[in-house]
Design a protein around this motif. Structure first.
Motif, PDB file in Angstrom:
ATOM      1  N   ASP A  54      56.849  38.005  35.983  1.00 15.94           N
ATOM      2  CA  ASP A  54      57.359  37.907  34.046  1.00 15.94           C
ATOM      3  C   ASP A  54      56.632  36.038  34.085  1.00 15.94           C
ATOM      4  O   ASP A  54      56.753  35.738  33.193  1.00 15.94           O
ATOM      5  N   PHE A  55      56.646  35.040  34.914  1.00 12.36           N
ATOM      6  CA  PHE A  55      56.006  34.648  34.671  1.00 12.36           C
ATOM      7  C   PHE A  55      54.422  33.826  35.064  1.00 12.36           C
ATOM      8  O   PHE A  55      54.574  32.924  36.021  1.00 12.36           O
ATOM      9  N   ASP A  56      53.945  34.311  35.216  1.00 14.59           N
ATOM     10  CA  ASP A  56      52.260  34.727  35.245  1.00 14.59           C
ATOM     11  C   ASP A  56      52.121  34.279  37.068  1.00 14.59           C
ATOM     12  O   ASP A  56      50.816  33.857  36.680  1.00 14.59           O
ATOM     13  N   GLY A  57      52.945  34.278  37.441  1.00 17.13           N
ATOM     14  CA  GLY A  57      52.106  34.866  39.280  1.00 17.13           C
ATOM     15  C   GLY A  57      51.847  32.881  39.226  1.00 17.13           C
ATOM     16  O   GLY A  57      50.473  32.958  40.278  1.00 17.13           O
ATOM     17  N   ARG A  58      52.467  32.231  39.076  1.00 13.12           N
ATOM     18  CA  ARG A  58      51.868  30.575  39.244  1.00 13.12           C
ATOM     19  C   ARG A  58      51.767  30.549  40.129  1.00 13.12           C
ATOM     20  O   ARG A  58      53.017  30.476  41.253  1.00 13.12           O
ATOM     21  N   ASN A 175      49.207  39.997  43.133  1.00 14.92           N
ATOM     22  CA  ASN A 175      48.701  38.689  42.877  1.00 14.92           C
ATOM     23  C   ASN A 175      49.071  37.458  42.673  1.00 14.92           C
ATOM     24  O   ASN A 175      49.833  37.495  41.584  1.00 14.92           O
ATOM     25  N   ILE A 176      49.132  36.211  43.537  1.00 19.62           N
ATOM     26  CA  ILE A 176      49.457  35.041  43.122  1.00 19.62           C
ATOM     27  C   ILE A 176      48.246  34.097  42.735  1.00 19.62           C
ATOM     28  O   ILE A 176      47.727  33.693  43.948  1.00 19.62           O
ATOM     29  N   GLY A 177      47.990  33.791  41.587  1.00 17.95           N
ATOM     30  CA  GLY A 177      47.450  32.627  40.926  1.00 17.95           C
ATOM     31  C   GLY A 177      46.171  32.991  40.855  1.00 17.95           C
ATOM     32  O   GLY A 177      44.962  32.596  41.268  1.00 17.95           O
ATOM     33  N   SER A 178      45.726  34.834  40.751  1.00 22.30           N
ATOM     34  CA  SER A 178      44.684  34.872  40.285  1.00 22.30           C
ATOM     35  C   SER A 178      44.399  35.034  38.955  1.00 22.30           C
ATOM     36  O   SER A 178      44.269  36.433  38.828  1.00 22.30           O
ATOM     37  N   GLN A 179      44.608  34.521  38.363  1.00 22.66           N
ATOM     38  CA  GLN A 179      44.426  34.899  36.847  1.00 22.66           C
ATOM     39  C   GLN A 179      42.773  33.832  36.137  1.00 22.66           C
ATOM     40  O   GLN A 179      42.239  33.017  36.979  1.00 22.66           O
TER      41      GLN A 179
END
Length: 179
Positions: A54-58, A175-179
């Protein structure tokens, strides 16, 4: 728009994909907290499960994971869910803020346990969830790992009855931080 202008975006997309394939790099993207295209993951396509962050995996921030299991994967009733994750995942879960939702409604849980040493979260609903039911497991108040990266979360279920064995249902590639 000229014919040349119309072909340029397609050409650039094809060039980018071809470059990744030629270099042997896996392609994994994250678009607004949703899993993107995954090639060469090592997980059979029929075993990939959908999810949403929900909060983009930052990395290092708070998030909510919505881990989904489609009805077609729930071929028997389920009395326990076990979610395993790799030792590379260094995030923190809030055992008191985990729920199971069916048709958007949270169902009562008997117990949730997080075994940090064995990297497994066990969730026990009060009553077994019927077969052919779409399930969403929601982890709220998660602290994402600071290292980011791709992490394979496995879904295992136990059916009510005589044999207390966990059965593999599928994998969420988070995926965490893969934007």
């Amino acid at each position: 728009m000229s014919l040349k202008q119309a072909r340029t975006p397609r050409f650039l997309s094809a060039l980018a994909i071809a470059g990744c394939l030629a270099l042997g790099m896996p392609i994994a993207t994250l678009a607004q907290g949703l899993p993107g295209l995954t090639i060469f993951s090592g997980v059979d396509r029929e075993n990939l499960l959908g999810y949403r962050l929900d909060f983009d995996g930052r990395p290092g921030s708070r998030d909510r994971y919505r881990l989904r299991i489609p009805a077609r994967k729930m071929d028997t009733a389920v009395s326990q869910f076990a979610i395993t994750y790799p030792d590379t995942y260094r995030g923190e879960f809030d055992e008191d803020d985990i729920e199971i939702r069916i048709s958007g409604d949270s169902i009562p849980l008997d117990e949730v346990t997080w075994d940090r040493e064995n990297r497994v979260i066990e969730i026990y609903p009060v009553t077994p969830i019927p077969a052919d039911t779409r399930v969403e497991i929601v982890f709220s108040n998660v602290r994402n790992p600071t290292n980011g990266g791709t992490h394979y979360f496995n879904a295992l279920v136990q059916t009510p009855g005589d044999v207390p064995l966990l059965r593999y249902v599928g994998t969420w590639i988070v995926n965490i931080g893969s934007q």
